[in-house]
Motif scaffolding. Sequence first.
Motif, PDB file in Angstrom:
ATOM      1  N   ASP A  96       0.757  -1.279  -0.042  1.00 52.50           N
ATOM      2  CA  ASP A  96       0.083  -0.032   0.075  1.00 52.50           C
ATOM      3  C   ASP A  96       0.881   1.084  -0.280  1.00 52.50           C
ATOM      4  OD1 ASP A  96      -2.393  -1.627   0.003  1.00 52.50           O
ATOM      5  OD2 ASP A  96      -2.123  -1.665   2.335  1.00 52.50           O
ATOM      6  N   TYR A  97       2.178   0.873  -0.195  1.00 47.76           N
ATOM      7  CA  TYR A  97       3.011   2.419  -0.035  1.00 47.76           C
ATOM      8  C   TYR A  97       2.924   3.253  -1.391  1.00 47.76           C
ATOM      9  CZ  TYR A  97       7.012   5.228   1.052  1.00 47.76           C
ATOM     10  OH  TYR A  97       7.814   6.332   1.301  1.00 47.76           O
ATOM     11  N   LYS A  98       2.880   4.426  -1.095  1.00 52.00           N
ATOM     12  CA  LYS A  98       2.891   5.258  -2.413  1.00 52.00           C
ATOM     13  C   LYS A  98       3.961   6.374  -2.231  1.00 52.00           C
ATOM     14  CE  LYS A  98      -1.920   5.542  -4.165  1.00 52.00           C
ATOM     15  NZ  LYS A  98      -2.645   6.529  -4.784  1.00 52.00           N
ATOM     16  N   PHE A  99       4.654   6.595  -3.378  1.00 55.09           N
ATOM     17  CA  PHE A  99       5.918   7.513  -3.422  1.00 55.09           C
ATOM     18  C   PHE A  99       5.550   8.896  -3.733  1.00 55.09           C
ATOM     19  CE2 PHE A  99       7.201   3.146  -4.320  1.00 55.09           C
ATOM     20  CZ  PHE A  99       8.263   2.894  -3.719  1.00 55.09           C
ATOM     21  N   ASP A 100       5.861   9.738  -2.707  1.00 46.08           N
ATOM     22  CA  ASP A 100       5.258  11.306  -2.983  1.00 46.08           C
ATOM     23  C   ASP A 100       6.597  12.018  -3.020  1.00 46.08           C
ATOM     24  OD1 ASP A 100       6.273  11.004  -0.302  1.00 46.08           O
ATOM     25  OD2 ASP A 100       4.543  11.744   0.380  1.00 46.08           O
ATOM     26  N   VAL A 158      14.676   8.430 -15.431  1.00 46.26           N
ATOM     27  CA  VAL A 158      13.265   7.845 -15.123  1.00 46.26           C
ATOM     28  C   VAL A 158      13.183   6.286 -15.053  1.00 46.26           C
ATOM     29  CG1 VAL A 158      11.121   7.995 -16.012  1.00 46.26           C
ATOM     30  CG2 VAL A 158      12.192   9.971 -15.987  1.00 46.26           C
ATOM     31  N   ARG A 159      13.879   5.469 -15.985  1.00 42.56           N
ATOM     32  CA  ARG A 159      13.902   4.387 -16.059  1.00 42.56           C
ATOM     33  C   ARG A 159      14.621   3.735 -14.571  1.00 42.56           C
ATOM     34  NH1 ARG A 159      16.744   0.151 -16.342  1.00 42.56           N
ATOM     35  NH2 ARG A 159      18.864   1.464 -16.391  1.00 42.56           N
ATOM     36  N   MET A 160      15.655   4.076 -14.497  1.00 41.27           N
ATOM     37  CA  MET A 160      16.165   3.696 -13.134  1.00 41.27           C
ATOM     38  C   MET A 160      15.094   3.728 -11.854  1.00 41.27           C
ATOM     39  SD  MET A 160      20.098   5.295 -12.656  1.00 41.27           S
ATOM     40  CE  MET A 160      20.444   6.110 -14.106  1.00 41.27           C
ATOM     41  N   ILE A 161      14.471   5.023 -11.845  1.00 39.71           N
ATOM     42  CA  ILE A 161      13.507   5.039 -10.684  1.00 39.71           C
ATOM     43  C   ILE A 161      12.336   4.069 -10.930  1.00 39.71           C
ATOM     44  CG2 ILE A 161      11.940   6.594  -9.665  1.00 39.71           C
ATOM     45  CD1 ILE A 161      14.044   9.014 -10.574  1.00 39.71           C
ATOM     46  N   LEU A 162      11.767   4.175 -12.159  1.00 37.15           N
ATOM     47  CA  LEU A 162      10.516   3.203 -12.213  1.00 37.15           C
ATOM     48  C   LEU A 162      10.864   1.680 -12.003  1.00 37.15           C
ATOM     49  CD1 LEU A 162       8.870   4.947 -15.248  1.00 37.15           C
ATOM     50  CD2 LEU A 162       8.150   5.157 -12.787  1.00 37.15           C
ATOM     51  N   GLU A 163      12.022   1.331 -12.294  1.00 41.42           N
ATOM     52  CA  GLU A 163      12.407   0.008 -12.361  1.00 41.42           C
ATOM     53  C   GLU A 163      12.511  -0.507 -10.886  1.00 41.42           C
ATOM     54  OE1 GLU A 163      15.594  -2.452 -14.777  1.00 41.42           O
ATOM     55  OE2 GLU A 163      16.609  -1.651 -13.077  1.00 41.42           O
ATOM     56  N   ALA A 164      13.353   0.463 -10.026  1.00 34.47           N
ATOM     57  CA  ALA A 164      13.301   0.331  -8.578  1.00 34.47           C
ATOM     58  C   ALA A 164      12.033   0.056  -7.812  1.00 34.47           C
ATOM     59  CB  ALA A 164      14.115   1.373  -7.863  1.00 34.47           C
ATOM     60  N   ILE A 165      11.278   0.990  -8.476  1.00 34.42           N
ATOM     61  CA  ILE A 165       9.617   0.881  -7.755  1.00 34.42           C
ATOM     62  C   ILE A 165       8.800  -0.385  -8.260  1.00 34.42           C
ATOM     63  CG2 ILE A 165       7.351   2.167  -7.832  1.00 34.42           C
ATOM     64  CD1 ILE A 165       8.963   4.684  -7.949  1.00 34.42           C
ATOM     65  N   GLN A 225      -1.087   4.421  -9.208  1.00 32.53           N
ATOM     66  CA  GLN A 225      -1.740   3.361  -8.121  1.00 32.53           C
ATOM     67  C   GLN A 225      -0.296   3.393  -7.289  1.00 32.53           C
ATOM     68  OE1 GLN A 225      -2.452  -0.072  -9.906  1.00 32.53           O
ATOM     69  NE2 GLN A 225      -3.987   0.647 -11.217  1.00 32.53           N
ATOM     70  N   ARG A 226       0.949   3.776  -7.714  1.00 28.61           N
ATOM     71  CA  ARG A 226       2.052   3.732  -6.616  1.00 28.61           C
ATOM     72  C   ARG A 226       2.882   5.014  -6.542  1.00 28.61           C
ATOM     73  NH1 ARG A 226       3.984  -1.216  -5.300  1.00 28.61           N
ATOM     74  NH2 ARG A 226       4.471  -0.131  -3.482  1.00 28.61           N
ATOM     75  N   ILE A 227       2.460   5.915  -7.251  1.00 29.97           N
ATOM     76  CA  ILE A 227       3.226   7.372  -7.295  1.00 29.97           C
ATOM     77  C   ILE A 227       2.193   8.385  -7.177  1.00 29.97           C
ATOM     78  CG2 ILE A 227       4.535   8.846  -8.643  1.00 29.97           C
ATOM     79  CD1 ILE A 227       5.801   6.574 -10.234  1.00 29.97           C
ATOM     80  N   ALA A 228       2.479   9.206  -6.038  1.00 31.97           N
ATOM     81  CA  ALA A 228       1.628  10.231  -5.477  1.00 31.97           C
ATOM     82  C   ALA A 228       2.322  11.597  -5.943  1.00 31.97           C
ATOM     83  CB  ALA A 228       0.895  10.002  -4.155  1.00 31.97           C
ATOM     84  N   ASP A 229       3.375  11.799  -6.433  1.00 32.26           N
ATOM     85  CA  ASP A 229       4.104  12.780  -6.799  1.00 32.26           C
ATOM     86  C   ASP A 229       3.735  13.272  -8.329  1.00 32.26           C
ATOM     87  OD1 ASP A 229       5.933  14.713  -7.637  1.00 32.26           O
ATOM     88  OD2 ASP A 229       7.692  13.745  -6.490  1.00 32.26           O
TER      89      ASP A 229
END
Length: 606
Positions: free
Chosen positions: A19-23, A113-120, A178-182
């Motif tokens: 349920d964690y969202k990245f903000d 952006v790819r690095m960040i999305l891959e980690a998430i 669904q996972r990103i609130a930024d």
Amino acid sequence: MRVPSHVLKSLEEQARKPDYKFDRLYRILYNPDFYLEAYKNIAKSQGSMTPGVDGMTLDDMSMARINRIIASLKDLSYQPKPARRIYINKKGSNKKRPLGIASTDDKLVQEVVRMILEAIFEPIFSKHSHGFRPDRSCHTALLEIKETFHGAKWIIEGDIKACFDSFDHHVLIDILRQRIADENFIGLMWKLLKAGYMEQWEYNNTYSGTPQGSGASPILANIYLNELDKYIEKYKQTFDIDAGKSRTPDKQYMRVQTKYYRRVAKLRKHKPNMTSETRKRIVSEIKAFRKVKMRLLYYPPIDTNYRRIQYNRYADDFVIGIIGSKSDAQKVKGDIKEFLQNELKLTMSEEKTMITHSSGLIRYLGYDFTVSRSKDAKRNENGDLQRYWYGQMQLYLPHEKWFGKLLEYDALKISTDSAGKEHWSGIHRGKLTNKMEIEIVKRYNYEIRGIYNYYRLAKNVSVLNKFYFIMEGSLYKTFAARYNTSFSEIKARQQHNDVFSIHHETKTGPKTYECYHDGFEQIEEALKGDIDTLPQYRKYAAPNSLARRLKANVCESCGKYTSDIHMHHVRKLKDLTGKTDFELLMIKMHRKSLALCSVCFEKARL
């Protein structure tokens, strides 16, 4: 500023919480070290020297350039440039597909952006997804099929029309949310998706799809199609019947097997006290029951009390194995079509999405696979005959794959005799005759090892001996053409211990280099290394020599100390002629790049 490896590891740990969202993602884009990592990743590709619409390449990389990108992101003025669209040939086809070449600055942003999305998203991706993922490849996809599609009766070969060009931007953004609130990060994603492309110097909007050629496209495609993976996983829970239980064997088979084992046990227990006639009769009955048993199937061919579905996806290609009826397979196909259309706004190709009986050959990732119906038997550890191959998945190397490679390399000549019989032989390759000896042999080894490394999982991989015979003959004839002599003369000169060999000088002295001759044994494990996978973010902890040289503030040509360092790049080392001091320095350092002060940089570009 935190180092990228620590940031990405932290993102991964948080991503495992459902349920964690990245903000607070957008601020990561202010970290210069991420762009230095992106620079290192991009520099590995020759495409880094292909200019976008602004005409710029990786040449002239500097900290000032990175800081300008960061400044535009901070004040939200950053706007990606439209990609320069070119068309490249589709593999194995005369058709062409579009490829977008982004500007170098946009490539850096896309890579971050790819690095960040891959980690998430990587930690929550399905285990049945294998394309463009760390430590996964075509091999891992094929081995999963081999291990999990046992006994499948029907195979659905999934095909989505123009998949990468059809991703709905609103659906993709909703999935990201669904996972990103930024919202600043989401706004950047909108900009990247809507950047458009230039074709014949005319701007075109992009209304759907992820730009092919973009560094972020593979991860975005997996994020989008992970919704299909989740749907199939949930579908399996209601589709499978008798889930978690073993399949019930066929009653007739079990009756025959029981009678067989009873007679075997009777013979072992009472053999010393039996008359020869009784012993012969029991042995005869054992053989008769074993013969009947080997003709029967262990599981009933139609079992309404047992049903299974298995799934495997590589990028936009997927296959589904079904233990059940054809009507079950048709319903699964219809349900997936409806889900794709209603939820993901994608269209399943009716012509290409086929339901095939598993006894036929199904083409997937360049292999043919089938469920074996072989009733051949071998004895198990108890000495009993057992059909080990029936129901097992088998992988095969298609004939046209290795034959097509011979034609592609211009290494094969096909002649027909008076009786109409074809004869194959290797021919010389004119494009290679002017190259150095070591380059010619390395090219042949690269081509031979390349096809073997990919098809090493195939049951019939030894068929590559035919491929090798033609390639070896072509190698001899290429050398013969190079020296204007005969095949037999080259064979006498270059063959040592039945292996084509050349001697060449190295820095450590003369060495012998041989043509590949280690055979083509089936190896049923995924090849380690980079066949078709992207490395995991652990690589970001590795030393970054480009960043170190850029931040050292020392010109590698004149030795001047300056904070204004520019990286000078060339596409290929072998293209250097040594006409300038800078080219001589690059050849000496064996590097495609130089860290130069502004004065030396301008001289190097002249």
